[in-house]
Design a protein around this motif. Structure first.
Motif, short mmCIF file in Angstrom:
data_model
loop_
_atom_site.label_atom_id
_atom_site.label_comp_id
_atom_site.label_asym_id
_atom_site.label_seq_id
_atom_site.Cartn_x
_atom_site.Cartn_y
_atom_site.Cartn_z
N THR A 55 0.81 -1.22 0.00
CA THR A 55 0.00 0.00 0.00
C THR A 55 0.84 1.27 0.00
N HIS A 56 2.15 1.11 0.07
CA HIS A 56 3.04 2.27 0.08
C HIS A 56 3.87 2.28 -1.21
N MET A 57 3.99 3.44 -1.83
CA MET A 57 4.82 3.56 -3.03
C MET A 57 5.41 4.96 -3.11
N VAL A 58 6.69 5.00 -3.46
CA VAL A 58 7.31 6.26 -3.86
C VAL A 58 7.86 6.01 -5.26
N ALA A 59 7.73 7.00 -6.13
CA ALA A 59 8.10 6.75 -7.53
C ALA A 59 8.39 8.05 -8.27
N ARG A 60 9.16 7.89 -9.34
CA ARG A 60 9.34 8.93 -10.35
C ARG A 60 9.11 8.27 -11.69
N GLY A 61 8.36 8.93 -12.55
CA GLY A 61 8.02 8.30 -13.82
C GLY A 61 8.16 9.21 -15.02
N GLN A 62 8.19 8.58 -16.17
CA GLN A 62 8.20 9.26 -17.45
C GLN A 62 7.43 8.41 -18.43
N LYS A 63 6.84 9.05 -19.42
CA LYS A 63 6.11 8.30 -20.44
C LYS A 63 7.08 7.55 -21.34
N GLY A 64 6.97 6.22 -21.35
CA GLY A 64 7.66 5.42 -22.34
C GLY A 64 9.07 4.98 -22.04
N TYR A 65 9.73 5.60 -21.05
CA TYR A 65 11.10 5.16 -20.75
C TYR A 65 11.51 5.58 -19.34
N ASN A 66 12.62 4.99 -18.89
CA ASN A 66 13.13 5.23 -17.54
C ASN A 66 12.07 4.92 -16.47
N GLY A 67 12.14 5.60 -15.35
CA GLY A 67 11.16 5.42 -14.30
C GLY A 67 11.60 4.46 -13.22
N VAL A 68 11.42 4.86 -11.96
CA VAL A 68 11.78 4.04 -10.80
C VAL A 68 10.65 4.10 -9.78
N ALA A 69 10.44 2.99 -9.08
CA ALA A 69 9.40 2.93 -8.06
C ALA A 69 9.82 2.00 -6.94
N ILE A 70 9.41 2.33 -5.72
CA ILE A 70 9.60 1.45 -4.57
C ILE A 70 8.22 1.11 -4.03
N LEU A 71 7.87 -0.18 -4.06
CA LEU A 71 6.63 -0.68 -3.48
C LEU A 71 6.96 -1.28 -2.12
N SER A 72 6.09 -1.05 -1.14
CA SER A 72 6.41 -1.53 0.21
C SER A 72 5.17 -1.95 0.97
N ARG A 73 5.31 -3.05 1.72
CA ARG A 73 4.27 -3.44 2.67
C ARG A 73 4.48 -2.71 4.00
N LEU A 74 5.67 -2.16 4.17
CA LEU A 74 6.02 -1.44 5.40
C LEU A 74 5.82 0.05 5.18
N PRO A 75 5.39 0.77 6.22
CA PRO A 75 5.26 2.21 6.08
C PRO A 75 6.57 2.84 5.60
N MET A 76 6.45 3.77 4.67
CA MET A 76 7.64 4.36 4.07
C MET A 76 7.31 5.79 3.65
N GLU A 77 8.24 6.69 3.92
CA GLU A 77 8.05 8.08 3.49
C GLU A 77 9.05 8.42 2.39
#
Length: 262
Positions: A55-77
């Motif tokens: 239920t926790h996610m921090v991310a940076r995205g772009q259309k079509g390329y690159n992009g990073v995300a962290i998905l977590s079951r643990l609380p995360m800021e």
């Protein structure tokens, strides 16, 4: 607190949502760091992840390329991102768990095909990106931190299927290996995967071009898990989930896991 972390270049999180869900269901890491998401943040398919407890996610995205995300079951800021080398690319995001551990998720530029910055702008961008990372770690001196991601360099001779044949191939050239070593040294980072598995060939990427990637086994270890010295002894149980490279519509990368007792 004991938690398991995985890092995976997914090569399009929307296209490969089914195998991300498969990994979360079957392996259940507490934290999953994804690279090359190829999606704006608002279009990352979070609903299915949340149903599995992520239920926790921090991310940076772009259309079509690159992009990073962290998905977590643990609380995360979220604790921010950096635009290394001023490329304007979504290649870094950081999150902090409640135990104070900061997780940096990186997608270092691949660097194109020609290992010469005069002939190949992308190779120069890769080296500049690593230099900026190095300088940041020199100035910030990270503590209680884990760094993961597709760093697009296989540093050791046993991180590639043929050291001799890949010396002039981008991802294993001496200039890249040296740049990565300088970046690692600047932060005092410990390679957790090789701390756990010190000997032997070890890969996390196999090209789509191989007719039978598994039999040919011409792999490279491009995906890494590092930790700062103050918590590196807490890392253990490292592994590469090689089987994931053979799943339906796979990424060309396999997930890399580590567990930390913190």
């Amino acid at each position: 607190m004991t938690f398991t972390l995985a890092t995976w270049n997914i090569n399009s999180v929307r296209l490969r949502e089914p195998i991300v869900l498969k990994l979360l269901q079957e392996e259940a890491p507490d934290v999953l760091c994804l690279q090359e998401c190829k999606s704006p943040v608002e279009k990352i398919p979070t609903e299915g992840f949340a149903e599995l407890g992520y239920t926790h996610m921090v991310a940076r995205g772009q259309k079509g390329y690159n992009g990073v995300a962290i998905l977590s079951r643990l609380p995360m800021e979220e604790v921010g991102d950096k635009d290394f080398a001023g490329l304007g690319h979504a290649r870094h995001i950081a999150g902090r768990l409640e135990n104070g551990v900061t997780i940096h998720n990186f997608y270092v530029p691949a660097g194109g095909d020609i290992p010469d910055r005069e002939k190949n702008e992308k190779f120069g961008q890769k080296l500049d990106y690593l230099s900026d990372m190095r300088d940041w770690f020199h100035s910030e001196k990270p503590e209680k931190s884990i760094l993961v991601g597709d760093l697009n360099i296989a540093p050791r001779e046993d991180d590639v299927w043929s050291h001799k044949q890949l010396l002039k191939v981008v991802s294993h050239t001496p200039i890249e290996v040296e740049a990565l070593a300088e970046t690692q040294d600047a932060g005092g980072w410990i390679d957790i995967t090789r701390q756990d598995i010190p000997e032997g060939q070890l890969y996390s990427w196999w090209s789509y071009r191989a007719r039978d990637w598994d039999a040919a086994d011409k792999g490279r270890r491009l995906d890494h898990v590092w930790a700062t010295p103050d918590i590196s002894n807490a890392g253990h149980s490292s592994r590469v989930l090689r089987d994931a490279r053979g799943w339906e519509k796979p990424s060309d990368h396999a997930p890399v896991f580590a567990t930390f007792d913190l």
